[in-house]
Enzyme design. Structure first.
Site, short mmCIF file in Angstrom:
data_model
loop_
_atom_site.label_atom_id
_atom_site.label_comp_id
_atom_site.label_asym_id
_atom_site.label_seq_id
_atom_site.Cartn_x
_atom_site.Cartn_y
_atom_site.Cartn_z
N LYS A 108 0.90 -3.93 7.38
CA LYS A 108 1.14 -3.52 6.30
C LYS A 108 2.98 -3.06 5.51
O LYS A 108 3.24 -3.07 7.20
CB LYS A 108 0.89 -2.35 6.20
C1 5RP Z 1 3.23 5.83 7.33
C2 5RP Z 1 2.84 5.12 6.71
C3 5RP Z 1 1.90 5.69 5.60
O1 5RP Z 1 0.46 5.08 5.75
C4 5RP Z 1 2.29 4.71 4.47
O2 5RP Z 1 3.68 5.40 4.13
C5 5RP Z 1 1.71 4.46 3.02
O3 5RP Z 1 1.97 5.62 2.48
P1 5RP Z 1 2.55 5.18 1.47
O4 5RP Z 1 2.00 4.57 0.36
O5 5RP Z 1 2.54 7.17 0.68
O6 5RP Z 1 3.99 4.89 1.58
O7 5RP Z 1 2.42 4.00 7.03
O8 5RP Z 1 4.16 5.11 8.00
#
Ligand code: 5RP
Length: 263
Positions: free
Chosen positions: A173
């Protein structure tokens, strides 16, 4: 890849489209009572029918999600820091694989902080987690967290995603950036994007559209869904982009139509 691993991954990345809409509500692990998640149960419940998976900590899972849910769980298993600390990179594994199995999760997730003070610690955390999770066929999602002083550009994000893939993560991610297709092509594993801080709905939909157009398998989005004035309409519009391939303009129109009915 063994059957269990493949089966769990296919619960998250839907085989019919090869894409995914993950709903992230794990922010509290370092942000505390994040706006929109003060009463997480109330926020999450109406969104669940439209989420391919739910990413959260064990504490929130136990307290805020019905045990009867059929939504696959992606369990955040790293933490140990808070927003009060300038350096957020000092994370370690917080939750055991035994606990992940007990909670019947589809995957586990942790953050890596490439280029930060605790880079080595978080990369070894990822490697150790993969070694353990692999034993039980549990996929690992690596989150390429970006320190305050880092630039979210193609060079940095390609580096972080590639390292996650080389260490054996099944999914990574990251953030959307200019030349995002290069981040995706440098990563031999599926890439999902975080939404980041809340931005106007139209811009968040464009972000999701651009990310999948440039090769992301979907989103792992939080604040731009649950902090929206119309979270259900927002997740429906994101879904239509990710799974039905509609354009950003059509998604914006869809959101407008869905929210009009609510007025
Ligand atoms: C924090 C994360 C969050 O889940 C991620 O940032 C996703 O959320 P957003 O779309 O609010 O950024 O992994 O490290």
């Amino acid at each position: 890849m063994d059957w269990g691993m493949k089966n769990r991954l296919s619960q998250i990345i839907k085989p019919d489209t090869g894409r995914t809409v993950m709903l992230a509500v794990d922010h509290g692990y370092f942000l505390g009572p994040t706006s929109g998640l003060e009463n997480a149960k109330k926020t999450v419940e109406p969104l669940l029918p439209y989420a391919d998976s739910l990413m959260l900590t064990r504490g929130l899972l136990r307290t805020s999600v019905d045990e009867g849910t059929s939504v696959p769980i992606v369990l955040r298993v790293s933490g140990g820091n808070s927003i009060l600390n300038d350096d957020l990179s000092n994370e370690e594994i917080t939750t055991s694989i035994k606990e992940a199995i007990r909670l019947n999760v589809a995957a586990v997730a942790l953050s890596i902080y490439v280029g930060s003070k605790y880079e080595h610690q978080t990369l070894m955390g990822l490697s150790n987690l993969i070694n353990e999770a692999q034993e039980y066929g549990i996929p690992v999602l690596a989150v390429t967290a970006v320190g305050k002083e880092m630039v979210r550009d193609v060079r940095y994000l390609s580096l972080a995603c590639r390292i996650a893939a080389e260490l054996g993560a099944q999914v990574v991610k990251t953030y959307y950036c200019e030349d995002f297709e290069k981040v995706v092509s440098a990563s031999p594993i599926p890439v999902v994007i975080a939404g980041g801080k809340k931005i106007p709905e139209n811009d968040a939909l464009k972000l999701a559209f651009n990310a999948v157009k440039r090769g992301a398998v979907g989103v792992d989005m939080g604040r731009n869904i649950f902090q929206s004035k119309y979270p259900v309409a927002m997740i429906k519009a994101v879904r239509a982009i990710v799974h039905d391939g509609i354009s950003a303009d059509k998604a914006v129109k869809m959101l407008r139509d869905l929210t009009k009915k609510k007025k």
